[in-house]
Design an enzyme around this catalytic site. Structure first.
Site, PDB file in Angstrom:
ATOM      1  N   THR A  97      15.091  13.136 121.534  1.00  0.00           N
ATOM      2  CA  THR A  97      14.706  12.095 120.579  1.00  0.00           C
ATOM      3  C   THR A  97      13.494  12.603 119.811  1.00  0.00           C
ATOM      4  O   THR A  97      12.402  12.732 120.366  1.00  0.00           O
ATOM      5  CB  THR A  97      14.367  10.782 121.293  1.00  0.00           C
ATOM      6  N   LYS A 172      19.097   6.286 116.863  1.00  0.00           N
ATOM      7  CA  LYS A 172      18.329   6.190 118.104  1.00  0.00           C
ATOM      8  C   LYS A 172      17.068   5.354 117.899  1.00  0.00           C
ATOM      9  O   LYS A 172      16.650   4.599 118.778  1.00  0.00           O
ATOM     10  CB  LYS A 172      17.960   7.593 118.606  1.00  0.00           C
ATOM     11  N   LYS A 240       6.043   7.405 122.527  1.00  0.00           N
ATOM     12  CA  LYS A 240       6.358   8.508 121.613  1.00  0.00           C
ATOM     13  C   LYS A 240       7.476   8.099 120.677  1.00  0.00           C
ATOM     14  O   LYS A 240       7.393   8.289 119.455  1.00  0.00           O
ATOM     15  CB  LYS A 240       6.753   9.751 122.422  1.00  0.00           C
TER      16      LYS A 240
END
Length: 290
Positions: A97, A172, A240
């Site tokens: 990701t 995502k 993150k």
């Protein structure tokens, strides 16, 4: 069967590479910590390489699942990077990701090298990786995706191409935005039930069968009620990811007020020492507040 390289053997990559080996593919792995690569080789009978380039040499597909944008650049670029070892017509599949920006940067670099790059972030957590039940959202050229899909589906329950390069990462981001709000809502519901003197297990048994039901509720409420926070995706990693979401929202002009608020709640959890707790630990923050 294909000749594959897998770069990154964390809690996700280790079992994903294992599924590829079990399916009969010829797998060579690379991990920054050599001991982990050696352990994987001993368990699955595969090879391990000293550098990403060495792992990628001769491979039909190179898969990666590392930590962040800089980690991806590190395993892809430079004299020891995977791109230096990849041949024309091969495909790099990135399960990390990361930002859509670095994805497009790697896509462009791969195109110059004569090979494909598919962004393919995953959802489903460690359990999904171990059970081969991940949901995988992909971006990139249709032909490269079509070539890689049979390999990717080795550890997927669902795999889809959403569009051109970066589309997988954007999807995502939508996934993480949805999860952030869901976990906060679930945490508040359980906190409210506790404060109201209700049996949390009984409450969830009832409301999970109605409109409030969700994967997070079904899979996390028991550990949340028991004050256990070691069963899923870590807060540090979620922050993150949410940082990427918020930065990208500014770029595309999207408003994410709830996501921004939940990100700050996760910051509070980090201050409590819960950076490695799973994302459901938002309830711990509410309990601390009283």
């Amino acid at each position: 069967m294909a000749k594959l390289a897998f770069l990154g053997l964390g809690v996700m990559g280790y079992p994903m590479a294992g599924h590829l080996s079990a399916a009969g593919h010829d797998v060579c792995v690379y991990n920054r910590t050599t001991a982990k690569a050696e352990a994987w080789g001993a368990e699955h009978g595969g090879r391990h390489a000293a550098t990403p380039r060495e792992a990628a040499e001769g491979a039909d597909f190179v898969m990666a699942c590392v930590g962040n944008d800089d980690d991806l650049r590190s395993v892809c670029l430079g004299t020891d990077g995977a791109f230096a070892g990849m041949g024309e017509g091969t495909v790099f599949v990135d399960h990390t990701t990361v930002s859509a920006k670095v994805t497009r940067e790697m896509y462009d670099a791969a195109k110059v090298g004569g090979f494909g790059f598919v962004d393919a972030p995953v959802s489903g957590g460690q359990a999904g990786a171990e059970n081969g039940q991940l949901s995988i959202m992909c971006g990139g050229d249709a032909a490269h995706y079509a070539a890689a899909e049979p390999v990717i589906t080795t550890y997927a329950k669902l795999c889809r191409r959403l569009g051109e390069s970066g589309a997988g990462q954007m999807t995502k981001m939508a996934n993480q935005i949805a999860i952030a709000g869901l976990v906060q809502g679930l945490s508040e519901a359980l906190h409210f039930a506790e404060k109201a003197g209700l049996d949390g297990h009984a409450v969830v048994e009832v409301i999970s069968q109605g409109a409030a039901g969700s994967w997070q509720m079904s899979n996390r409420y028991k550990t949340m009620l028991d004050d256990h926070w070691t069963h899923g995706f870590a807060v540090d990693w979620m922050r993150k990811d949410l940082g990427i979401c918020l930065d990208t929202a500014d770029e595309v002009g999207a408003s994410l007020p709830v996501t921004a608020l939940v990100d700050q709640f996760y910051k509070d959890v980090q201050k409590m020492g819960g950076g490695r707790w799973d994302t459901s630990s938002l309830l711990a923050r509410l309990r601390k507040m009283g």
